[in-house]
Design an enzyme around this catalytic site. Sequence first.
Site, PDB file in Angstrom:
ATOM      1  N   ASP A 243       0.827  -1.202   0.000  1.00 56.51           N
ATOM      2  CA  ASP A 243       0.000   0.000   0.000  1.00 56.51           C
ATOM      3  C   ASP A 243       0.869   1.263   0.000  1.00 56.51           C
ATOM      4  O   ASP A 243       1.979   1.271   0.523  1.00 56.51           O
ATOM      5  CB  ASP A 243      -0.889   0.001   1.250  1.00 56.51           C
ATOM      6  CG  ASP A 243      -2.007   1.014   1.168  1.00 56.51           C
ATOM      7  OD1 ASP A 243      -2.339   1.458   0.055  1.00 56.51           O
ATOM      8  OD2 ASP A 243      -2.549   1.374   2.239  1.00 56.51           O
ATOM      9  N   GLY A 244       0.340   2.318  -0.590  1.00 59.33           N
ATOM     10  CA  GLY A 244       0.986   3.617  -0.535  1.00 59.33           C
ATOM     11  C   GLY A 244       1.590   4.094  -1.841  1.00 59.33           C
ATOM     12  O   GLY A 244       2.219   5.159  -1.884  1.00 59.33           O
ATOM     13  N   ASN A 245       1.402   3.344  -2.916  1.00 61.34           N
ATOM     14  CA  ASN A 245       1.976   3.767  -4.207  1.00 61.34           C
ATOM     15  C   ASN A 245       1.472   5.138  -4.645  1.00 61.34           C
ATOM     16  O   ASN A 245       2.246   6.006  -5.061  1.00 61.34           O
ATOM     17  CB  ASN A 245       1.645   2.749  -5.295  1.00 61.34           C
ATOM     18  CG  ASN A 245       2.387   1.445  -5.136  1.00 61.34           C
ATOM     19  OD1 ASN A 245       3.410   1.385  -4.464  1.00 61.34           O
ATOM     20  ND2 ASN A 245       1.873   0.395  -5.748  1.00 61.34           N
ATOM     21  N   GLY A 246       0.159   5.328  -4.558  1.00 60.55           N
ATOM     22  CA  GLY A 246      -0.439   6.580  -5.011  1.00 60.55           C
ATOM     23  C   GLY A 246      -0.005   7.765  -4.169  1.00 60.55           C
ATOM     24  O   GLY A 246       0.310   8.844  -4.699  1.00 60.55           O
TER      25      GLY A 246
ATOM     26  N   ARG B  57      -0.644   9.013  -9.865  1.00 61.79           N
ATOM     27  CA  ARG B  57      -0.678   7.790  -9.070  1.00 61.79           C
ATOM     28  C   ARG B  57       0.012   6.615  -9.762  1.00 61.79           C
ATOM     29  O   ARG B  57       0.702   5.817  -9.129  1.00 61.79           O
ATOM     30  CB  ARG B  57      -2.133   7.403  -8.755  1.00 61.79           C
ATOM     31  CG  ARG B  57      -2.826   8.331  -7.775  1.00 61.79           C
ATOM     32  CD  ARG B  57      -4.281   7.916  -7.579  1.00 61.79           C
ATOM     33  NE  ARG B  57      -4.389   6.534  -7.169  1.00 61.79           N
ATOM     34  CZ  ARG B  57      -4.284   6.123  -5.893  1.00 61.79           C
ATOM     35  NH1 ARG B  57      -4.060   7.003  -4.930  1.00 61.79           N
ATOM     36  NH2 ARG B  57      -4.402   4.848  -5.585  1.00 61.79           N
TER      37      ARG B  57
ATOM     38  N   HIS C 280       2.779   3.166  -8.897  1.00 65.86           N
ATOM     39  CA  HIS C 280       2.619   1.735  -9.166  1.00 65.86           C
ATOM     40  C   HIS C 280       3.844   1.179  -9.900  1.00 65.86           C
ATOM     41  O   HIS C 280       4.326   0.085  -9.593  1.00 65.86           O
ATOM     42  CB  HIS C 280       1.359   1.489  -9.991  1.00 65.86           C
ATOM     43  CG  HIS C 280       0.091   1.834  -9.265  1.00 65.86           C
ATOM     44  ND1 HIS C 280      -0.186   1.372  -7.998  1.00 65.86           N
ATOM     45  CD2 HIS C 280      -0.975   2.593  -9.645  1.00 65.86           C
ATOM     46  CE1 HIS C 280      -1.372   1.842  -7.615  1.00 65.86           C
ATOM     47  NE2 HIS C 280      -1.856   2.578  -8.600  1.00 65.86           N
TER      48      HIS C 280
ATOM     49  N   LEU D   4      11.120 -20.806  -3.241  1.00 59.76           N
ATOM     50  CA  LEU D   4      10.050 -19.930  -2.779  1.00 59.76           C
ATOM     51  C   LEU D   4       8.802 -20.070  -3.647  1.00 59.76           C
ATOM     52  O   LEU D   4       8.895 -20.108  -4.876  1.00 59.76           O
ATOM     53  CB  LEU D   4      10.529 -18.475  -2.828  1.00 59.76           C
ATOM     54  CG  LEU D   4       9.473 -17.388  -2.595  1.00 59.76           C
ATOM     55  CD1 LEU D   4       9.061 -17.357  -1.138  1.00 59.76           C
ATOM     56  CD2 LEU D   4      10.000 -16.029  -3.043  1.00 59.76           C
TER      57      LEU D   4
ATOM     58  N   SER E 196      -8.096  -5.190   4.950  1.00 60.27           N
ATOM     59  CA  SER E 196      -8.640  -4.906   3.613  1.00 60.27           C
ATOM     60  C   SER E 196      -9.023  -6.151   2.827  1.00 60.27           C
ATOM     61  O   SER E 196      -8.675  -6.306   1.659  1.00 60.27           O
ATOM     62  CB  SER E 196      -7.645  -4.046   2.808  1.00 60.27           C
ATOM     63  OG  SER E 196      -7.484  -2.781   3.404  1.00 60.27           O
TER      64      SER E 196
END
Length: 246
Positions: free
Chosen positions: A20-23, A33, A37, A131, A196
């Site tokens: 979260d927090g890209n924008g 925004r 991303h 992984l 979320s």
Amino acid sequence: MNSTVTPNPSYPKHVAIIMDGNGRWAKEKGKIRTFGHKAGVKAVRESVSYAVKHHISALTLFAFSSENWNRPAQEVGVLMELFKLVLGSEVKKLHKNNVKLRVIGDTSRFDEKLIQKVEAAQTLTASNTGLTLNIAANYGGKWDIVNSAKMLMEQVQSGQLSIDDINEDTFGQHTCAADLAPVDLLIRTGGEQRISNFLLWQVAYAELYFTDSYWPDFNQTLFQTAVDDFCDRQRRFGKTGEQVSQ
């Protein structure tokens, strides 16, 4: 990505991250925004490298929620194109490093070209044993639970399963991450403190870690800080602290 360290048994086996927090990161830099991303791709590489290096078994990244379709059409379009671009540029690197890539969520809403890229990436890396990297795209925790319930109902209706056979284990076997360990550590960047609708079934006993750092700034040092915090906690799973300490 190839360099590794000695496995630490106290480290989480399955880490999930809400990226979260890209924008907001982009806005603070005077950019649109979608610039955020694109910048966030570097943080994905950093997180995968950390997970490989430290022998984490599974890393699940929340890339696009089922609610994100409600965002402006231009932003959604850029996200879809970025997804295609990243799949094309990163899959060979993941394969070289023995990473198994999976996309979890309802992919039926994606366009045919993206679906083909997803299928090709999953096929290429399917036999890898390192992984497991899960990209949650058009994913919602409620959707996952409802989907599992529908599959169980179909088995009951067809006579394959008795209603009395339904329990937490059989239910969990039909969720998107059924073959993986439950989430040990859930990290959310960007300063918000909520789940979320992410992996609701799988995070039942996860340790939650929130950081104010925006996703494009997330790196291996910040990942290590989250893991160190995890290692300092006592996981009780309903028991008392004294019972766990025995």
